[in-house]
Design an enzyme around this catalytic site. Structure first.
Site, mmCIF file in Angstrom:
data_model
loop_
_atom_site.group_PDB
_atom_site.id
_atom_site.type_symbol
_atom_site.label_atom_id
_atom_site.label_comp_id
_atom_site.label_asym_id
_atom_site.label_seq_id
_atom_site.Cartn_x
_atom_site.Cartn_y
_atom_site.Cartn_z
ATOM 1 N N ASP A 58 0.834 -1.197 0.000
ATOM 2 C CA ASP A 58 0.000 0.000 0.000
ATOM 3 C C ASP A 58 0.874 1.255 0.000
ATOM 4 O O ASP A 58 1.996 1.236 0.516
ATOM 5 C CB ASP A 58 -0.903 0.020 1.236
ATOM 6 C CG ASP A 58 -1.936 -1.082 1.221
ATOM 7 O OD1 ASP A 58 -2.322 -1.519 0.116
ATOM 8 O OD2 ASP A 58 -2.371 -1.513 2.311
ATOM 9 N N TYR A 64 6.164 -8.122 9.287
ATOM 10 C CA TYR A 64 5.822 -6.703 9.325
ATOM 11 C C TYR A 64 6.025 -6.126 10.724
ATOM 12 O O TYR A 64 5.869 -6.829 11.734
ATOM 13 C CB TYR A 64 4.353 -6.494 8.954
ATOM 14 C CG TYR A 64 3.969 -6.901 7.562
ATOM 15 C CD1 TYR A 64 4.006 -5.995 6.503
ATOM 16 C CD2 TYR A 64 3.556 -8.210 7.291
ATOM 17 C CE1 TYR A 64 3.647 -6.371 5.222
ATOM 18 C CE2 TYR A 64 3.190 -8.593 6.006
ATOM 19 C CZ TYR A 64 3.239 -7.673 4.976
ATOM 20 O OH TYR A 64 2.883 -8.057 3.701
ATOM 21 N N ASP A 105 -7.011 1.852 7.493
ATOM 22 C CA ASP A 105 -5.730 2.455 7.833
ATOM 23 C C ASP A 105 -5.913 3.956 8.031
ATOM 24 O O ASP A 105 -7.036 4.479 7.955
ATOM 25 C CB ASP A 105 -4.658 2.144 6.779
ATOM 26 C CG ASP A 105 -4.966 2.744 5.411
ATOM 27 O OD1 ASP A 105 -5.881 3.591 5.293
ATOM 28 O OD2 ASP A 105 -4.286 2.359 4.434
#
Length: 318
Positions: free
Chosen positions: A45, A73, A87
């Site tokens: 992203d 991550y 998000d």
């Protein structure tokens, strides 16, 4: 040499910076190397940073072969609000009061550790998943309600690193997950399960398969190196694939190029540093002169072609 081709055939690990789409990264690599044939494996992203594997020249043909079954991550999960994108880039669609327990590290550590295991996860509406031939994010932007099917995912490890207290506490976490897992969905679902609301505040991919941040270069560094110096930072394609190696003798190179079946011969497992037997159906990397010339498979005791790279993908380290 045709216009728009550099003669480079290799894999790169790029440390993507924030605010760039995966397509932006591809375009920057094209300009830096003077090569139009550039592709990527594993979309990130725009708000995310970190490991992104890029193929150059014939290296683009490896993109579909890089499984990267596990990815790692670092994530910041923000409590108090849920967004339409799951998000920090999205519009707040729900707010909830944050209980005092969410600022307690022992509580947070227990809750994060409990995320490890197998789950059925619904991806974010704003995702690159194709629905009826159209990307889910494009449909969501048009105001359409997107119903995505859940997918089975695995969270191999989940660890709390810190709790940043405040009116909207942030849990800093480390995850190792299966391919196709959305960390945004983990944040969203965690908030709901705790009777609150949450979204992903920040995300950094630290590994993709065997490729780590230590293997990556920034786009700025790549632009400094250019086509002449890029070989110094390319990835080993055999290591990235995780396949046993069949070293070709000089006399076998032409046969391989023509797709003639070969004896399995001696196969080397680079991870083990030892010779291994050829199993039926197994994929094998054909290597000659530090270049990957093909990915073949074992068929009835012979090696037969799956895909060849006529110019060879550079960077094999034996």
């Amino acid at each position: 040499m045709r216009r728009g081709t550099s003669g480079l055939n290799l894999l790169l690990g790029i440390d993507k910076s924030q605010g760039m789409t995966s397509h932006d990264v591809v375009n920057r690599v094209r300009r830096a190397l003077g090569e139009r044939r550039v592709g990527h494996a594993g979309t990130l992203d725009p708000a995310a940073t970190g490991v992104m594997v890029v193929g150059v020249g014939q290296g683009t043909r490896l993109m579909g072969l890089l499984t990267a079954e596990r990815k790692s991550y670092l994530a910041g999960i923000c409590f108090g609000a849920e967004t339409d994108t799951d998000d920090a880039e999205g519009r707040v669609v729900r707010e909830a009061q944050v209980g005092p327990q969410l600022c307690d590290e022992d509580y947070a550590r227990t809750q994060v550790a409990g995320l490890a295991g197998e789950h059925d996860q619904v991806p974010p509406q704003y995702s690159a998943i194709s629905v009826g031939g159209k990307r889910a994010y494009a449909m969501a932007r048009e105001g359409q309600e997107v119903e995505l099917q859940s997918r089975h995912i695995t969270i191999y490890t989940a660890q709390l690193l810190a709790v940043l207290p405040g009116q909207a506490p942030v849990w800093q976490c480390a995850f190792e997950v299966s391919k196709g897992t959305y960390i945004r969905s983990i944040a969203r679902d965690l908030g709901r399960s705790l009777g609150c609301a949450a979204h992903l505040g920040e995300l950094r991919r630290t590994t993709s398969g065997v490729v780590t941040l230590a293997d990556c270069v920034t786009l700025e560094r790549l632009e400094e190196l250019g086509a002449q110096g890029v070989a110094s930072c390319c990835l080993d394609p055999v290591r990235a694939l995780g396949l046993p190696v069949r070293l070709l003798a000089d006399a076998e190179v032409q046969d391989a190029a023509c797709g003639r079946a070969l004896r399995p011969g001696r196969l080397l497992d680079p991870a083990l540093g030892a010779q291994v037997e050829a199993d039926e159906g197994q994929s094998v990397a054909l290597v000659h002169g530090q270049r990957l010339l093909g990915v073949w498979h074992v068929d009835h005791g012979r090696l037969r072609t799956s895909v060849n790279f006529p110019s060879g993908v550079a960077g094999v380290r034996q």
